[in-house]
Enzyme design. Structure first.
Site, PDB file in Angstrom:
ATOM      1  CD  GLU A  25      38.668  36.785  34.798  1.00  0.00           C
ATOM      2  OE1 GLU A  25      38.083  37.277  33.802  1.00  0.00           O
ATOM      3  OE2 GLU A  25      38.132  35.963  35.567  1.00  0.00           O
ATOM      4  CE  LYS A 160      29.086  36.462  40.959  1.00  0.00           C
ATOM      5  NZ  LYS A 160      30.152  36.740  39.998  1.00  0.00           N
TER       6      LYS A 160
HETATM    7  N1  PSU Z   1      31.844  34.388  36.701  1.00  0.00           N
HETATM    8  C1  PSU Z   1      31.970  35.319  37.659  1.00  0.00           C
HETATM    9  N2  PSU Z   1      32.641  36.457  37.376  1.00  0.00           N
HETATM   10  C2  PSU Z   1      33.203  36.687  36.154  1.00  0.00           C
HETATM   11  C3  PSU Z   1      33.075  35.680  35.146  1.00  0.00           C
HETATM   12  C4  PSU Z   1      32.387  34.557  35.471  1.00  0.00           C
HETATM   13  O1  PSU Z   1      31.470  35.129  38.765  1.00  0.00           O
HETATM   14  O2  PSU Z   1      33.798  37.742  35.929  1.00  0.00           O
HETATM   15  C5  PSU Z   1      33.719  35.879  33.813  1.00  0.00           C
HETATM   16  C6  PSU Z   1      35.091  35.183  33.761  1.00  0.00           C
HETATM   17  O3  PSU Z   1      35.944  35.911  32.916  1.00  0.00           O
HETATM   18  C7  PSU Z   1      34.733  33.849  33.129  1.00  0.00           C
HETATM   19  C8  PSU Z   1      33.671  34.275  32.135  1.00  0.00           C
HETATM   20  O4  PSU Z   1      35.816  33.220  32.493  1.00  0.00           O
HETATM   21  O5  PSU Z   1      32.919  35.262  32.803  1.00  0.00           O
HETATM   22  C9  PSU Z   1      32.804  33.120  31.697  1.00  0.00           C
HETATM   23  O6  PSU Z   1      31.949  33.541  30.687  1.00  0.00           O
HETATM   24  P1  PSU Z   1      31.062  32.479  29.894  1.00  0.00           P
HETATM   25  O7  PSU Z   1      30.098  31.934  30.918  1.00  0.00           O
HETATM   26  O8  PSU Z   1      30.389  33.257  28.819  1.00  0.00           O
HETATM   27  O9  PSU Z   1      31.988  31.407  29.410  1.00  0.00           O
END
Ligand code: PSU
Ligand code: MN
Length: 302
Positions: A25, A160
């Site tokens: 990603e 996390k």
């Molecule tokens: N959690 C992490 N590191 C990240 C992300 C999430 O520990 O870099 C990033 C990933 O790209 C994940 C996105 O798909 O954030 C999720 O965002 P949201 O919670 O807004 O869906």
């Protein structure tokens, strides 16, 4: 879909020849780490995947094109521009494509691009999930919906505890997404190897992961698989330190009224500030660890 998708020549060749490919990603590059560590890490991840016998395909939106496989320059561009590259989830792609914009792909959109390109395995750091307080905010990451509907194996280090890990597991159960622990019965919590929550199944070899993926495909499931791979012991963080940082980050987000797609990047950046270089180093190492496993699984699938 091909009308909108560019598969890098090396990736295309590998796919046509039935050789292993691993998707990666780009939100982790533009939003997940500071420059220049983000670019360095992204390039190292690609190298590790090659060393383990697979071809890397870092995904992004560049100039309105969906990309499976980026050049070094394109990775550098995403890393340097950082937050100026919009975080692109499922709802953002049509707009970015129509406008010819750039976008950093999340787990959701990387899974989408991987599936369009025919890539089966995807390595990342952490996934999005059900946020704490989601019973009132309804903040649930689109990553969970994508896992429910797109046939890609996502290899991560768990999630996390900025999230409600228990509710995240419940949601995945409802959506029929198998959650597998690599060498563990316990869901890892990104910076730490343990969360107190059990995964559905423990799996100990890349071959076994490949067999589960194959069975899922052959039975006609539409969705994907979540593999949770604990951070190597020597890089894991002290639970009390990371819990304190997370609590402080959540308080600040609340005080500042942070919401919507800003929530996850805000919390990640705060935790990084509070814990300094330690969490960044752990973050980098767990991504390397996932890249290696992903290359092995991709090879086992071929
Ligand atoms: N959690 C992490 N590191 C990240 C992300 C999430 O520990 O870099 C990033 C990933 O790209 C994940 C996105 O798909 O954030 C999720 O965002 P949201 O919670 O807004 O869906
Ligand atoms: Mn959200």
């Amino acid at each position: 879909m091909d009308r909108y998708l560019d598969i890098a020549p090396e990736v295309k060749q590998a796919l046509d020849a039935g050789k292993p490919v691993v998707a990666l990603e780009s939100t982790i590059i533009s939003h997940g780490m500071p420059y220049p560590q983000n670019v360095e890490t992204a390039l190292n991840v690609e190298r590790i995947i090659r060393e383990n016998g697979a071809v890397p395909a870092t995904c992004a939106v560049i100039g309105g094109r969906l990309k499976a496989g980026l050049s070094k320059d394109e990775i550098g561009h995403l890393g340097k521009k950082g937050y100026d590259v919009p975080k692109a989830s499922r709802r953002d792609l049509p707009v970015l494509v129509a406008r010819g914009g750039d976008g950093a792909t999340t787990v959701t959109t990387t899974m989408m691009i991987a599936a369009m390109a025919g890539i089966r395995v995807f390595a990342t750091g952490g996934i999005g999930g059900v946020h704490r307080g989601a019973e009132t905010t309804m903040d649930i990451s689109a990553d969970l919906e994508e896992l429910a509907q797109t046939p890609v194996m996502v290899i991560c280090a768990g999630a996390k505890s900025i999230l409600d890990l228990g509710l995240t597991l419940e949601y995945l159960e409802t959506k029929g997404v198998p959650v597998l622990g690599y060498g563990t019965e316990e869901l890892p919590a990104f910076y730490t190897r343990r969360s107190g929550f059990k995964v559905d199944y423990r799996v100990d070899t890349p071959e076994e992961l490949a067999a589960v993926y194959r069975a899922q495909r052959e039975m006609g499931y539409s969705g994907g698989l979540l593999v949770t791979n604990p951070i190597p012991e020597q890089y894991s963080m002290d639970k009390a330190v990371i819990d304190r940082a997370i609590a402080q980050a959540l308080d600040e987000a609340k005080a500042q009224g942070v919401r919507g797609k800003q929530t996850t990047p805000f919390l990640l950046a705060k935790i990084k500030d509070i814990t300094g270089g330690d969490s960044l180093d752990s973050n980098i190492q767990l991504v390397y660890n996932n890249a290696k496993l992903a290359a092995q699984v991709a090879a086992a699938l071929c």
